[in-house]
Motif scaffolding. Structure first.
Motif, PDB file in Angstrom:
ATOM      1  N   TYR A  89      35.540 -25.038  -1.397  1.00  0.00           N
ATOM      2  CA  TYR A  89      36.526 -25.615  -2.307  1.00  0.00           C
ATOM      3  C   TYR A  89      37.404 -24.483  -2.816  1.00  0.00           C
ATOM      4  O   TYR A  89      36.897 -23.492  -3.351  1.00  0.00           O
ATOM      5  CB  TYR A  89      35.850 -26.305  -3.494  1.00  0.00           C
ATOM      6  CG  TYR A  89      35.030 -27.514  -3.122  1.00  0.00           C
ATOM      7  CD1 TYR A  89      35.568 -28.535  -2.351  1.00  0.00           C
ATOM      8  CD2 TYR A  89      33.732 -27.662  -3.564  1.00  0.00           C
ATOM      9  CE1 TYR A  89      34.827 -29.666  -2.019  1.00  0.00           C
ATOM     10  CE2 TYR A  89      32.976 -28.781  -3.247  1.00  0.00           C
ATOM     11  CZ  TYR A  89      33.535 -29.773  -2.470  1.00  0.00           C
ATOM     12  OH  TYR A  89      32.799 -30.885  -2.161  1.00  0.00           O
ATOM     13  N   ASP A  90      38.705 -24.612  -2.633  1.00  0.00           N
ATOM     14  CA  ASP A  90      39.602 -23.571  -3.131  1.00  0.00           C
ATOM     15  C   ASP A  90      40.441 -24.036  -4.320  1.00  0.00           C
ATOM     16  O   ASP A  90      41.001 -23.223  -5.042  1.00  0.00           O
ATOM     17  CB  ASP A  90      40.505 -23.030  -2.015  1.00  0.00           C
ATOM     18  CG  ASP A  90      41.440 -24.080  -1.433  1.00  0.00           C
ATOM     19  OD1 ASP A  90      41.332 -25.274  -1.779  1.00  0.00           O
ATOM     20  OD2 ASP A  90      42.278 -23.698  -0.592  1.00  0.00           O
ATOM     21  N   ASN A  91      40.511 -25.338  -4.530  1.00  0.00           N
ATOM     22  CA  ASN A  91      41.261 -25.891  -5.649  1.00  0.00           C
ATOM     23  C   ASN A  91      40.530 -27.131  -6.159  1.00  0.00           C
ATOM     24  O   ASN A  91      40.209 -28.018  -5.372  1.00  0.00           O
ATOM     25  CB  ASN A  91      42.682 -26.257  -5.209  1.00  0.00           C
ATOM     26  CG  ASN A  91      43.574 -26.581  -6.375  1.00  0.00           C
ATOM     27  OD1 ASN A  91      43.657 -25.810  -7.320  1.00  0.00           O
ATOM     28  ND2 ASN A  91      44.224 -27.718  -6.320  1.00  0.00           N
ATOM     29  N   VAL A  92      40.268 -27.162  -7.459  1.00  0.00           N
ATOM     30  CA  VAL A  92      39.514 -28.268  -8.047  1.00  0.00           C
ATOM     31  C   VAL A  92      40.254 -28.762  -9.292  1.00  0.00           C
ATOM     32  O   VAL A  92      40.672 -27.963 -10.128  1.00  0.00           O
ATOM     33  CB  VAL A  92      38.082 -27.830  -8.444  1.00  0.00           C
ATOM     34  CG1 VAL A  92      37.308 -28.980  -9.069  1.00  0.00           C
ATOM     35  CG2 VAL A  92      37.343 -27.267  -7.240  1.00  0.00           C
ATOM     36  N   ILE A  93      40.409 -30.067  -9.375  1.00  0.00           N
ATOM     37  CA  ILE A  93      40.959 -30.693 -10.573  1.00  0.00           C
ATOM     38  C   ILE A  93      39.817 -31.441 -11.252  1.00  0.00           C
ATOM     39  O   ILE A  93      39.105 -32.215 -10.611  1.00  0.00           O
ATOM     40  CB  ILE A  93      42.098 -31.673 -10.226  1.00  0.00           C
ATOM     41  CG1 ILE A  93      43.239 -30.942  -9.523  1.00  0.00           C
ATOM     42  CG2 ILE A  93      42.601 -32.386 -11.485  1.00  0.00           C
ATOM     43  CD1 ILE A  93      44.275 -31.871  -8.905  1.00  0.00           C
ATOM     44  N   CYS A 120      30.263 -24.167 -20.538  1.00  0.00           N
ATOM     45  CA  CYS A 120      29.856 -24.646 -19.210  1.00  0.00           C
ATOM     46  C   CYS A 120      29.744 -23.506 -18.195  1.00  0.00           C
ATOM     47  O   CYS A 120      30.745 -23.020 -17.667  1.00  0.00           O
ATOM     48  CB  CYS A 120      30.826 -25.724 -18.709  1.00  0.00           C
ATOM     49  SG  CYS A 120      30.334 -26.388 -17.104  1.00  0.00           S
ATOM     50  N   GLY A 121      28.520 -23.121 -17.889  1.00  0.00           N
ATOM     51  CA  GLY A 121      28.275 -22.054 -16.924  1.00  0.00           C
ATOM     52  C   GLY A 121      28.694 -22.430 -15.512  1.00  0.00           C
ATOM     53  O   GLY A 121      29.135 -21.574 -14.741  1.00  0.00           O
ATOM     54  N   VAL A 122      28.565 -23.702 -15.160  1.00  0.00           N
ATOM     55  CA  VAL A 122      28.970 -24.126 -13.815  1.00  0.00           C
ATOM     56  C   VAL A 122      30.487 -23.992 -13.668  1.00  0.00           C
ATOM     57  O   VAL A 122      30.987 -23.575 -12.629  1.00  0.00           O
ATOM     58  CB  VAL A 122      28.484 -25.557 -13.499  1.00  0.00           C
ATOM     59  CG1 VAL A 122      28.960 -26.004 -12.128  1.00  0.00           C
ATOM     60  CG2 VAL A 122      26.959 -25.630 -13.587  1.00  0.00           C
ATOM     61  N   MET A 123      31.219 -24.302 -14.733  1.00  0.00           N
ATOM     62  CA  MET A 123      32.675 -24.131 -14.708  1.00  0.00           C
ATOM     63  C   MET A 123      33.017 -22.662 -14.446  1.00  0.00           C
ATOM     64  O   MET A 123      33.903 -22.349 -13.648  1.00  0.00           O
ATOM     65  CB  MET A 123      33.273 -24.587 -16.049  1.00  0.00           C
ATOM     66  CG  MET A 123      34.779 -24.549 -16.118  1.00  0.00           C
ATOM     67  SD  MET A 123      35.594 -25.931 -15.297  1.00  0.00           S
ATOM     68  CE  MET A 123      35.090 -27.319 -16.315  1.00  0.00           C
ATOM     69  N   VAL A 132      40.706 -23.789 -10.850  1.00  0.00           N
ATOM     70  CA  VAL A 132      40.240 -24.993 -11.531  1.00  0.00           C
ATOM     71  C   VAL A 132      41.315 -25.442 -12.522  1.00  0.00           C
ATOM     72  O   VAL A 132      41.755 -24.662 -13.368  1.00  0.00           O
ATOM     73  CB  VAL A 132      38.907 -24.749 -12.275  1.00  0.00           C
ATOM     74  CG1 VAL A 132      38.446 -26.019 -12.983  1.00  0.00           C
ATOM     75  CG2 VAL A 132      37.832 -24.250 -11.312  1.00  0.00           C
ATOM     76  N   GLU A 133      41.735 -26.693 -12.380  1.00  0.00           N
ATOM     77  CA  GLU A 133      42.739 -27.280 -13.262  1.00  0.00           C
ATOM     78  C   GLU A 133      42.072 -28.378 -14.087  1.00  0.00           C
ATOM     79  O   GLU A 133      41.290 -29.169 -13.563  1.00  0.00           O
ATOM     80  CB  GLU A 133      43.877 -27.874 -12.429  1.00  0.00           C
ATOM     81  CG  GLU A 133      44.982 -28.483 -13.227  1.00  0.00           C
ATOM     82  CD  GLU A 133      46.081 -29.076 -12.346  1.00  0.00           C
ATOM     83  OE1 GLU A 133      46.900 -29.827 -12.901  1.00  0.00           O
ATOM     84  OE2 GLU A 133      46.105 -28.807 -11.131  1.00  0.00           O
ATOM     85  N   ILE A 134      42.383 -28.418 -15.376  1.00  0.00           N
ATOM     86  CA  ILE A 134      41.795 -29.388 -16.287  1.00  0.00           C
ATOM     87  C   ILE A 134      42.861 -30.400 -16.690  1.00  0.00           C
ATOM     88  O   ILE A 134      43.982 -30.026 -17.048  1.00  0.00           O
ATOM     89  CB  ILE A 134      41.252 -28.689 -17.560  1.00  0.00           C
ATOM     90  CG1 ILE A 134      40.254 -27.586 -17.193  1.00  0.00           C
ATOM     91  CG2 ILE A 134      40.661 -29.708 -18.525  1.00  0.00           C
ATOM     92  CD1 ILE A 134      39.053 -28.035 -16.407  1.00  0.00           C
ATOM     93  N   LYS A 135      42.506 -31.684 -16.638  1.00  0.00           N
ATOM     94  CA  LYS A 135      43.400 -32.749 -17.092  1.00  0.00           C
ATOM     95  C   LYS A 135      42.619 -33.672 -18.012  1.00  0.00           C
ATOM     96  O   LYS A 135      41.425 -33.896 -17.807  1.00  0.00           O
ATOM     97  CB  LYS A 135      43.938 -33.559 -15.912  1.00  0.00           C
ATOM     98  CG  LYS A 135      44.878 -32.788 -15.013  1.00  0.00           C
ATOM     99  CD  LYS A 135      45.442 -33.686 -13.926  1.00  0.00           C
ATOM    100  CE  LYS A 135      46.414 -32.902 -13.050  1.00  0.00           C
ATOM    101  NZ  LYS A 135      46.972 -33.755 -11.996  1.00  0.00           N
ATOM    102  N   MET A 136      43.318 -34.214 -19.003  1.00  0.00           N
ATOM    103  CA  MET A 136      42.694 -35.170 -19.897  1.00  0.00           C
ATOM    104  C   MET A 136      43.508 -36.448 -19.868  1.00  0.00           C
ATOM    105  O   MET A 136      44.740 -36.416 -19.920  1.00  0.00           O
ATOM    106  CB  MET A 136      42.608 -34.600 -21.306  1.00  0.00           C
ATOM    107  CG  MET A 136      41.695 -33.381 -21.349  1.00  0.00           C
ATOM    108  SD  MET A 136      41.518 -32.656 -22.982  1.00  0.00           S
ATOM    109  CE  MET A 136      40.837 -34.002 -23.882  1.00  0.00           C
ATOM    110  N   VAL A 137      42.817 -37.589 -19.759  1.00  0.00           N
ATOM    111  CA  VAL A 137      43.467 -38.884 -19.689  1.00  0.00           C
ATOM    112  C   VAL A 137      42.847 -39.773 -20.762  1.00  0.00           C
ATOM    113  O   VAL A 137      41.626 -39.889 -20.865  1.00  0.00           O
ATOM    114  CB  VAL A 137      43.293 -39.530 -18.298  1.00  0.00           C
ATOM    115  CG1 VAL A 137      44.041 -40.847 -18.212  1.00  0.00           C
ATOM    116  CG2 VAL A 137      43.746 -38.571 -17.188  1.00  0.00           C
TER     117      VAL A 137
END
Length: 141
Positions: A89-93, A120-123, A132-137
């Motif tokens: 994985y090179d890009n994760v949303i 979050c250690g996994v993050m 890693v990109e974060i979005k909130m809905v």
């Protein structure tokens, strides 16, 4: 220092059973196009579930501590898998979906940010190999 130990046992063909430090077990299997029978979880997808689960546990704890009114909460991870081997994985949303009538968006954003930036250690592990990109809905009911 804490040490976690898992044991993953071959069950034949392309299936394994893996233990978790909690004592729970789950099956891992390859997709049918890779010789598997489809019964079980895929290893790379498990990584995405681990990412969502780690952050989700943080956020759920913070929702309770902040006394936030949330009817439902889901995390969707969308990841790009590279074409060349080893495929990674090179890009994760990571999309945080909150459902409710009285969503406090400021406090919800604070809860997510605390997970993403501090707890979050996994993050943090994902950041070592992927963007890693974060979005909130927010879903008002």
């Amino acid at each position: 220092m804490t040490t976690h130990i898992t044991t993953t046992t071959w069950k034949g063909k392309m299936q394994f059973e893996s233990t978790n430090p909690s004592g729970e077990t789950f099956l891992i299997n390859a997709a049918p196009e890779h010789g598997g029978e489809g019964a079980g979880l895929r290893p790379k997808a498990l990584m995405l579930s681990s990412l969502a689960g780690c952050s989700g546990l943080d956020v759920a704890s913070l929702l309770e501590k902040m006394k936030l009114e949330v009817h439902d909460f889901k995390i969707q991870t969308i990841a790009n898998l590279t074409e060349e081997h080893p495929k990674v994985y090179d890009n994760v949303i990571v999309e945080y979906h909150f459902y409710g009538n009285n969503l406090d968006e400021v406090k919800l954003e604070k809860a997510v940010n605390l997970s993403v930036e501090k707890y979050c250690g996994v993050m943090e592990m994902f950041r070592k190999f992927a963007h890693v990109e974060i979005k909130m809905v927010y879903h008002k009911e």
